[in-house]
Design an enzyme around this catalytic site. Structure first.
Site, short mmCIF file in Angstrom:
data_model
loop_
_atom_site.label_atom_id
_atom_site.label_comp_id
_atom_site.label_asym_id
_atom_site.label_seq_id
_atom_site.Cartn_x
_atom_site.Cartn_y
_atom_site.Cartn_z
N GLY A 15 37.93 21.22 48.24
CA GLY A 15 38.93 21.12 47.18
C GLY A 15 40.32 21.42 47.68
O GLY A 15 41.11 22.07 46.98
N TYR A 168 31.22 28.27 32.78
CA TYR A 168 32.05 28.62 33.94
C TYR A 168 31.66 30.00 34.47
O TYR A 168 31.51 30.20 35.68
CB TYR A 168 33.52 28.59 33.54
CG TYR A 168 34.46 28.81 34.69
CD1 TYR A 168 34.49 27.94 35.78
CD2 TYR A 168 35.37 29.87 34.68
CE1 TYR A 168 35.37 28.13 36.83
CE2 TYR A 168 36.25 30.07 35.73
CZ TYR A 168 36.25 29.20 36.79
OH TYR A 168 37.13 29.40 37.85
#
Length: 293
Positions: A15, A168
């Site tokens: 990422g 999450y």
């Protein structure tokens, strides 16, 4: 490892085309490391790599495609890293995502869990044999792991009671437990693994996959007013990737470049072992070829 130079080292950052990942890649490249940006969008990764090469004067900055939600892509990424390097010194499992709604991948994985945890678990396993010793694995987790009281082994897709922050927090708890078990299994073999809490950072993590509507854009603007910059958020990851201090312990949870206290659920060694074994079973069941643990 000297904090001022990483010349001769190879660092993989997932990422890394934006946000904390890009800031991390910029820092290690600036210290002379051969830096590989593992990104879902190869074009965006290529542009980020060019920016980093220009900013640092380090030509050894490259890109490889990685879609953490696709086990096949993870295998291809690992294979490309192995084929193109003589070894990896540091793996920074940075990429992450927050989903606006419950979504399953083609393999039946809950997308938040596979993007934040399962994909990184597979990538780490696939690169362990290529990780130089001593080697480091840094996983970017979050204090959001405190939103849940444990891994829901009987409902990993969160079919019962899915929520944005619950999903999450569940995934970020999994990252810490994975780090703990990785250190237990491979610490004596020269692998140092730590999890990092970056703080509240203004990054693409908070953007929806389709860009969102007016309310989401307004929320994103508000986040920008109060959040850390990506460079500030990357400080702990960089510290763990570079500093000698990080080698003094293993399997820890860090915040503000210092050891921090994780939740009780995040220090459950039985859950850590069970998660490792469950993750392996899920991935091999989906066709991923993992090396022996």
């Amino acid at each position: 490892m000297n904090e001022r130079t990483m010349a001769g080292k190879v660092v993989v950052v997932t990422g890394a085309n934006t946000g904390i990942g890009k800031a991390t890649a910029l820092s290690v490249a600036g210290r002379g490391a051969t830096t590989i940006l593992a990104c879902r969008d190869r074009a965006k990764g290529g542009r980020a790599a060019e920016e980093i090469r220009t900013a640092t004067g380090n030509d050894e900055v490259t890109t490889v495609r990685l879609d953490l939600a696709d086990p096949g892509s993870v295998e291809e990424c690992a294979g490309e890293v192995v084929a193109s390097t003589g070894g990896v010194d540091v793996l920074v499992n940075n990429a992450g995502a927050v989903m606006r709604e419950r979504e399953l991948t083609a393999q039946g994985f809950e997308r938040t869990l596979v993007t934040n945890h399962l994909g990184h678990y597979a990538l780490t396993r696939l690169l362990l044999g290529h990780l130089r010793r001593p080697g480091r694995v840094v996983s970017v987790s979050s204090d959001a792991h405190r939103f849940v009281n444990g891994i829901r082994f009987d409902d990993l897709t969160l079919e019962r009671g899915w929520g944005i922050m619950r999903a999450y927090g569940h995934a970020k708890l999994a990252q810490i437990l994975f780090t703990r078990e990785l250190a237990r299994r491979y610490g004596d073999d020269g692998v140092t693994a730590h999890a990092a809490h970056p703080g509240f950072v203004g990054s693409d993590l908070y953007r929806s996959r389709d860009g969102g509507g007016v309310v989401e854009r307004a929320a994103g603007a508000a986040i920008g007013l109060f959040a850390k910059s990506p460079a500030e958020g990357a400080a702990t990851s960089i510290h763990l990737a570079v500093s000698d201090e990080a080698l003094g312990t293993n399997g820890g949870y860090w915040a503000n470049s210092k050891p921090a206290r994780a939740s009780r659920a995040a220090t459950d060694d039985h859950a850590a072992r069970r998660l490792w074994e469950t993750s392996e079973r899920l991935l091999t069941g989906a066709g991923t070829s993992l090396p022996d643990a």
